[in-house]
Design an enzyme around this catalytic site. Sequence first.
Site, PDB file in Angstrom:
ATOM      1  N   GLY B  19       0.612  -1.596  -0.196  1.00  0.00           N
ATOM      2  CA  GLY B  19       0.172   0.025   0.196  1.00  0.00           C
ATOM      3  C   GLY B  19       1.023   1.120  -0.032  1.00  0.00           C
ATOM      4  N   GLY B  21       0.764   5.781   0.615  1.00  0.00           N
ATOM      5  CA  GLY B  21       0.585   6.848   1.377  1.00  0.00           C
ATOM      6  C   GLY B  21       1.491   7.986   1.294  1.00  0.00           C
ATOM      7  CB  SER B  22       1.054  11.679   1.570  1.00  0.00           C
ATOM      8  OG  SER B  22       1.147  11.410   3.174  1.00  0.00           O
ATOM      9  CG  PHE B  23       3.078   6.663   4.843  1.00  0.00           C
ATOM     10  CD1 PHE B  23       4.404   6.184   4.800  1.00  0.00           C
ATOM     11  CD2 PHE B  23       2.506   6.942   4.795  1.00  0.00           C
ATOM     12  CE1 PHE B  23       3.969   4.472   4.911  1.00  0.00           C
ATOM     13  CE2 PHE B  23       2.227   6.106   4.426  1.00  0.00           C
ATOM     14  CZ  PHE B  23       2.362   4.622   4.257  1.00  0.00           C
ATOM     15  N   GLY B  24       4.977   7.570   2.689  1.00  0.00           N
ATOM     16  CA  GLY B  24       5.610   6.401   1.176  1.00  0.00           C
ATOM     17  C   GLY B  24       4.716   5.310   1.006  1.00  0.00           C
ATOM     18  CB  VAL B  26       3.982  -0.486   3.347  1.00  0.00           C
ATOM     19  CG1 VAL B  26       4.341  -1.679   3.732  1.00  0.00           C
ATOM     20  CG2 VAL B  26       3.690   0.423   3.716  1.00  0.00           C
ATOM     21  CE  LYS B  41       4.499   1.740   7.620  1.00  0.00           C
ATOM     22  NZ  LYS B  41       4.039   2.327   8.146  1.00  0.00           N
ATOM     23  CG  ASP B 132      -3.662   8.846  16.911  1.00  0.00           C
ATOM     24  OD1 ASP B 132      -5.401   9.189  17.059  1.00  0.00           O
ATOM     25  OD2 ASP B 132      -3.437   8.761  16.175  1.00  0.00           O
TER      26      ASP B 132
END
Lengths: 380, 667
Positions: B19, B21-24, B26, B41, B132
């Site tokens: 998958g 996302g904006s972080f990078g 996986v 990741k 969180d």
Amino acid sequence: MAFLFGRGRARTNTIDLSKQAREQISKLNGPELVAESAKSELAKILAQMKLTMQGTHETESSPDQVYHLVTGLIQEDLLYLLATHLHKFPFESRKDIQVIFSSAFRFRPPSASPKSDPLALSYVVNNRPQVLIELCKGYEHRESAIPAGYVLREVLKNEAAAAVILYDDGEYDGPGMKGLTTIDRDRPSNGNGVFWKFFDWIDKSSFEVAADAFGTFRDLLTKHKELVPRYLAVNFELFFGKYNSILIQSKSYVTKRQSIKLLGEILLDRSNYNVMTAYVDSGEHLKITMNLLRSDQKMVQYEGFHVFKVFVANPHKSIAVQKILLMNREKLLVFLQHFLEDRTDDEQFIDEREFLIKQIRNMPPTPVQPQVRPGLIIGN
Amino acid sequence: MVAADEAIAKNYHVLEELGRGSFGVVYKALEKATGQTVAIKHIDLESSDDDIQEIQQEIAVLSSCASSFVTQYKASFLRGHKLWIVMEYLGGGSCLDLLRPGVFSEAHIAIVCRELLLGLDYLHNEGKLHRDIKAANVLLSEKGRVKLADFGVAAQLTNIKSQRNTFVGTPFWMAPEVIQQAGYDHKADIWSLGITALEMAKGEPPHANIHPMKVLFLIPKNAPPKLEGHFSKEFKDFISQCLVKDPDRRPSAKDLLKHRFIRSAGKVEALQELIQRKQMWDANRTRKMYPIMYQETLNTVNAAKIQDDDDGWVFDTVKSVAAVAPVSPRKATVKRRPSAMTAMEDNFHKLDLKDGPLQPSSPASLGTVRRSTVRRQPSTAISHSGSPRPSLRAKRPLQPLQPDISFGNNGSTMRLFKRVPSDGSNGPPTVVHDSYDDDFYNSDDDIFPQPKPLPSSRVVSRGSNEENQPPRLFSNHPPPTDATSKEAVLGRRLYAKAIEPGMNEMHASTASPEKREALARLNDAFALLNAVDPEGSYDFMRHMVSSCSQDTRLNSAIVQAPPLCIVNGDYVPEGDAAVGTVIIKSQQSPSKLIMSQANPHLKSHRKRMSSQVNDEPSTPSRKCRELGTMEAKLPKATKPGMEHCKQLSDALYGRWVEGLRVRWPAV
């Protein structure tokens, strides 16, 4: 009765704990079987110590017991022993040691003034500074780096503790090892002290260790506004020589980027005014910085910009700096015009870039002798 | 650092993508020593201004956890400007993923809550606060084991009794005392757990339809939310215990483990039902998925290649300033990728040295992955200052961050924040494109613009690469002729928009050296033709297309056929965001909340002002709208005087639309 009895037992227990721990640690270097059983014994003792130090969510720790434990740690020289052997302990014990240290270094007996140095901390700084050196050496092993670093950053909030690390010269009984008063702050460092090892730890360790070591290094250089400028002034060449060659030129992206950023922070810190003016006088430093602007990594360019701007904004540019800027004036003007163009939402950056362009454009065509700086007039 | 990290990197063998996302991104990977599956990741450190220290802080918290209720951190290392973080692989996805098919039964919720309480009890005894807790941050293993994930805002207390005051969390789940900033401790996590239980029972947290900033006022003001409806007394009581507003009266994790609702909970294996339910649900709505194999992106290298066609700064007094030829601004040379395919070849070579995959992939494995091998992440794509929408990502105004919850394992670490508006508004979609699409799809607003000054710039850049290229037939291109006629302009365009990208794509996805060589030669031939006789190349293509369309079989096979993987077309893994070529982002309206920049809480606000806005960022309906706006820009209507080009443009347009249809059947 039961109350008194409980107290009495707890007291002997806590004193015993330190004794027992010391005994077991002496076995760590023995044959493997002995060492293994010592480790599991130590694990229990350390868990018990941690519990004594901080209690649980349900029960408070007793200041009395903590006091006895802390004095026990001091008497048995356990702080030194635990710091030296930190990497040999199993995972949970290392975390326990971290808690024991940070609790001990914060503990003040209820009778002491809240402004006094905590008991164990003042003992270590004045009588057993080797503990701090050993904690730094925690960065030599992946296992001990994180717990040691955590304790160090807590301790380094204390200026005297920071001084011990900065002025260490690698000798077991060197200056600073006999207490703070023996430190000669005007004597240049021989470069063998533990502080200088940080450069290698940051450059050569794996990411986890290197990043943690860098955090400690940064704290060491930014937290004390009197100690550090003086230290940097005395050790200017050695420090920036290593800084530029090892950290700024590091092959590691993280080290490079973080160290450029830290350099910018150091230079722009008001307390480092003299260090800053000396730094931006050097043409060599300017060359290094200008090459950063051309890095192929835009965050390196960006951080480099914040160092470069100090050179350009300096109203008393040295001849060497003026020469380099003039030699590249046209290139720089074009280059800066398009430098990091996509940072459109960073207004401060855009303003600063405009300012630099103006400064460079308005430079006189030939280098002029810089006016004498106010700082130097006082010196003369 | 480099050598030490390299040693760690060697322990892993990277497999397919899980998958992004904006972080990078996986990836799934194998730990060589144990044969264990792990998740790795990639975090692109270049793409964020964030302090690396924050990432390191999270690693420090994670690495000091050893509990079967917390996602296990294994290692991290650097490769170039990417940080790789190795985590335990959790194949079940997050509870939020598992909620998509529908809410959980009470029995399932009881199990999840028990496991979470065990995890929280562990953390709290370690002096850690998670801060969180929510369904998106609860991950399941394939076997149904429940793990706490995402320690992005977790805190390590110096003493288990100390309190915190920092304003962090995700509004809907935040405890009143956190919002009021009057100091809080581990009990704050218990409140969030209660909200998470409600989330699992109802599908969303209380107040989910209200603006998150407003919720921040409601939570301390209102009576605590209650569970209503057909639920057991025990469950309702459990929730109300978690949601006691006074933290001192709120039970701890240890207390709650004794609660009847928890004690009667079943085995974790029962949670496999939820995982299976999700798989069934996916199967019903998923088209074929292709695994995306790991390939290093070329971002670094491309940036490196830009490095200086000019000769750098002058520090040497020997060179007089006047002697230095005026230098074109650096960015100007970046305008176009210098991507002759040989340049790409070089990229691969350089990658081995610098930023390559964990182990050099064998040619054989490349062959089996006949896909677009050159992946670009828009986040770092170099801006083409010549293109109509250069680097939108970079130009976007700063937005509040929101957790990216598009994929289960994403939740387990690091930068899972996307900049999205907090109010979930969907304004005009923005297009994030990567460079290939840029060349191929995104037509300029004017339909046949003047040719970009590309031939010359290409020649320049090629020259700079020459030393690394194999000897080739026509390495010295004659200077390009000026494109004067319309046919010539079209020819140039044809080459730039269709032939070259297509060739590059083919070349990139071809493994065999001979085939690559052959393709390279063909491309060179085309480049030469384009340089000296763009009209010729236009005529040639026109003839080819028209002969193809006259032959029925060829017509159906080529002209009517959907494009191959010509573009950097990623098959979007189900439920995953941000993979495709045209990515729809919700509108970036600036946040209404105005706070002083100096406010220390602003940052945490930004991080956490979130909702589930980007939950499913690329739903078909949005794509549909996207398509509409794209269509408007297509060369559908030809300009006067350009009618003779219609045939060609129609053919190209047909292919383009087909390509979209294949990928998004809803359109």
